[in-house]
Write a protein that holds these residues in place. Structure first.
Motif, PDB file in Angstrom:
ATOM      1  N   GLU A 195       0.833  -1.196   0.000  1.00 21.51           N
ATOM      2  CA  GLU A 195       0.000   0.000   0.000  1.00 21.51           C
ATOM      3  C   GLU A 195       0.873   1.253   0.000  1.00 21.51           C
ATOM      4  N   LYS A 196       1.944   1.221   0.800  1.00 20.92           N
ATOM      5  CA  LYS A 196       2.844   2.377   0.875  1.00 20.92           C
ATOM      6  C   LYS A 196       3.511   2.632  -0.472  1.00 20.92           C
ATOM      7  N   LEU A 197       3.967   1.546  -1.139  1.00 22.65           N
ATOM      8  CA  LEU A 197       4.614   1.699  -2.445  1.00 22.65           C
ATOM      9  C   LEU A 197       3.656   2.253  -3.488  1.00 22.65           C
ATOM     10  N   LEU A 198       2.440   1.691  -3.534  1.00 24.62           N
ATOM     11  CA  LEU A 198       1.468   2.104  -4.550  1.00 24.62           C
ATOM     12  C   LEU A 198       0.965   3.518  -4.296  1.00 24.62           C
ATOM     13  N   ILE A 199       0.677   3.831  -3.047  1.00 20.53           N
ATOM     14  CA  ILE A 199       0.202   5.183  -2.733  1.00 20.53           C
ATOM     15  C   ILE A 199       1.295   6.204  -3.005  1.00 20.53           C
ATOM     16  N   GLY A 200       2.535   5.852  -2.662  1.00 22.38           N
ATOM     17  CA  GLY A 200       3.650   6.762  -2.912  1.00 22.38           C
ATOM     18  C   GLY A 200       3.847   7.021  -4.396  1.00 22.38           C
ATOM     19  N   ALA A 201       3.779   5.946  -5.193  1.00 25.83           N
ATOM     20  CA  ALA A 201       3.943   6.100  -6.641  1.00 25.83           C
ATOM     21  C   ALA A 201       2.788   6.907  -7.233  1.00 25.83           C
ATOM     22  N   ASP A 202       1.573   6.636  -6.754  1.00 27.94           N
ATOM     23  CA  ASP A 202       0.401   7.360  -7.250  1.00 27.94           C
ATOM     24  C   ASP A 202       0.497   8.854  -6.908  1.00 27.94           C
ATOM     25  N   LYS A 203       0.988   9.155  -5.709  1.00 28.81           N
ATOM     26  CA  LYS A 203       1.151  10.550  -5.295  1.00 28.81           C
ATOM     27  C   LYS A 203       2.176  11.260  -6.177  1.00 28.81           C
TER      28      LYS A 203
END
Length: 460
Positions: A195-203
């Motif tokens: 979740e942290k990786l995906l949210i960070g990339a999306d941000k």
């Protein structure tokens, strides 16, 4: 690192000038050069110190063409990563053409547009994003565009994309391991880490999407409509910003009957000011056309400067202007509005607080320049969205890639929250990685590379 066939091209602009530059690169570069350029120190090209400029004579067979300078570059320490050379001759159109012809006779072929930079990319001397920045620097039409492209040339933008892609690949790799080795006890992905990786990339991608808007402003200029009643000072405002009299200014109403458009570089980027006719009821058919054109320009503007005449009482035209702006704002919430009361150098009769009450009022004099710096600074910030030129995305292809990758990743994150299976999540992440690879060049295909470089000028 590969070395391709020998190419040559004129790298300087065509025409008459002090100096012309002719570039060579590829296999057999020094041998071909020695048939045309003869250094005064008598050393053949392969024995000269790299990057050292030497004087010599330039021949076509036994015919002397010119005297000039030459520098050689040994692979891999050259722009293309190949053996390369640059000839500097006098800048006449005929002599430049004759020297290029002599090099073609000596074994070179004429380079395609962008072929030198394409070879630099293929030989790992430039990332794909940096290679495209070369063309942007050449085509840049304002200082901010130059600085943004130069930063991309340094590799900053490509590193940012590569970091996002690396995080996504880490997440995809864990999903792939679970799918491929489910029977061998591979631990499932840590939900919090994923979740942290995906949210960070999306941000990060959403931040880059903001940069796309700033990039459009830098590349093309954000359209800004100047609206207001007749004789509110719109033309004087435009003339002040430009620094010369572009628009006719008179005491008579209805002087501006056509749209006048000019570009100006502000601290936040480039804007295209559009001086419009006033919003009012007009009997003159030509003036009516100008007023309708004003409405059309307002509908296309990213921002508008609304001018009110502070030296005059509020009139019907002011109400019509405010109403037109409010209607456009209700239709397009992203429209930026800057309200200005003009002619503060005269007696102030009205502050127009009742019109566009939610907007900050700037008090200015387009005649003397009072308050103009503050207004223009606010305008630059408004149209740039707070994004600096260092974060701007000026390349149209990069903009398309970022938008597609962001949409795919957002959809994948939605699927993950809905509890979709690992193979669906993995497929979405990998798709986003492949899209981003179109910028870094990690998944570049031959046909895509050709399309990227085909618009470069010859000699680059």
């Amino acid at each position: 690192m590969m070395e391709y066939d020998l190419i040559a091209a004129v790298a300087s602009p065509e025409g008459r000038g002090a100096i012309s530059v002719i570039r060579m690169s590829g296999k057999g570069c020094f041998e071909a050069l020695d048939k045309v350029f003869f250094a005064k120190n008598k050393l053949p090209s392969a024995e000269r110190a790299p990057r050292e400029m030497l004087m010599g004579k330039i021949y076509a067979g036994e015919r002397l063409l010119d005297e000039g300078m030459c520098a050689v570059f040994r692979k891999p320490a050259s722009y293309t990563g190949e053996d390369a050379a640059e000839l500097f001759c006098h800048g006449g159109r005929v002599v430049t053409s004759e020297i290029l012809s002599a090099l073609l006779t000596a074994g070179c072929r004429l380079a395609r547009g962008g072929e030198f930079t394409e070879r630099a990319f293929l030989n790992g001397k430039l990332t794909l994003a940096a290679a495209e920045a070369v063309e942007e620097i050449v085509d840049a039409n304002n200082p901010l565009y130059v600085s943004t492209a130069a930063a991309n040339l340094s590799g900053r933008f490509g590193e940012r994309i590569r970091a996002i892609r690396s995080d996504l690949l880490d997440a995809a790799a864990h999903y792939a391991a679970c799918l491929d080795y489910a029977d061998e006890g591979v631990e499932p992905p840590d939900p919090e880490r994923i979740e942290k990786l995906l949210i960070g990339a999306d941000k990060e991608l959403k931040e880059l999407r903001k940069g796309c808007l700033a990039g459009k402003m830098i590349r093309e200029g954000a359209p800004v409509a100047i609206v207001g009643r007749t004789n509110s000072g719109k033309s004087t405002f435009l003339n002040y910003v430009l620094g010369y009299e572009r628009a006719i200014v008179t005491e008579y109403a209805g002087t501006t009957r056509d749209v006048i458009e000019e570009s100006v570089t502000l601290p936040g980027g480039v804007v295209r000011f559009i001086d419009t006719a006033g919003f009012r009821e007009a009997d003159d058919p030509v003036e009516r056309i100008g007023i309708e054109k004003s409405r059309e320009m307002l509908s296309r503007a990213e921002a508008c400067v609304v001018l009110f005449d502070g030296s005059a009482e509020m009139g019907e035209e002011d109400l019509l202007t405010a109403r037109a702006v409010e209607e456009e704002k209700s239709r397009r919430g992203e429209l930026k509005i800057l309200k200005a009361v003009n002619k503060t150098d005269k007696e102030l009769k009205n502050d127009y607080a009742a019109l566009l009450p939610e907007e900050k009022t700037y008090f200015i004099s387009a005649e003397t320049g009072e308050g103009m710096d503050e207004l223009l600074h606010a305008l630059g910030e408004a149209v740039s969205g707070g994004v600096t030129d260092a974060d701007a995305v000026t390349n149209l292809r990069h903009r398309d890639v970022i938008l597609r990758a962001s949409e795919v990743l957002s959809a994948t994150e939605t699927d993950r929250k809905r509890g979709m299976t690992d193979d669906v999540i993995w497929s979405g992440i990998i798709s986003a990685c492949e899209i981003l690879g179109e910028i870094t060049g990690d998944t570049a295909k031959e046909d895509m590379i050709e399309r990227i470089f085909e618009n470069f000028c010859v000699g680059k």
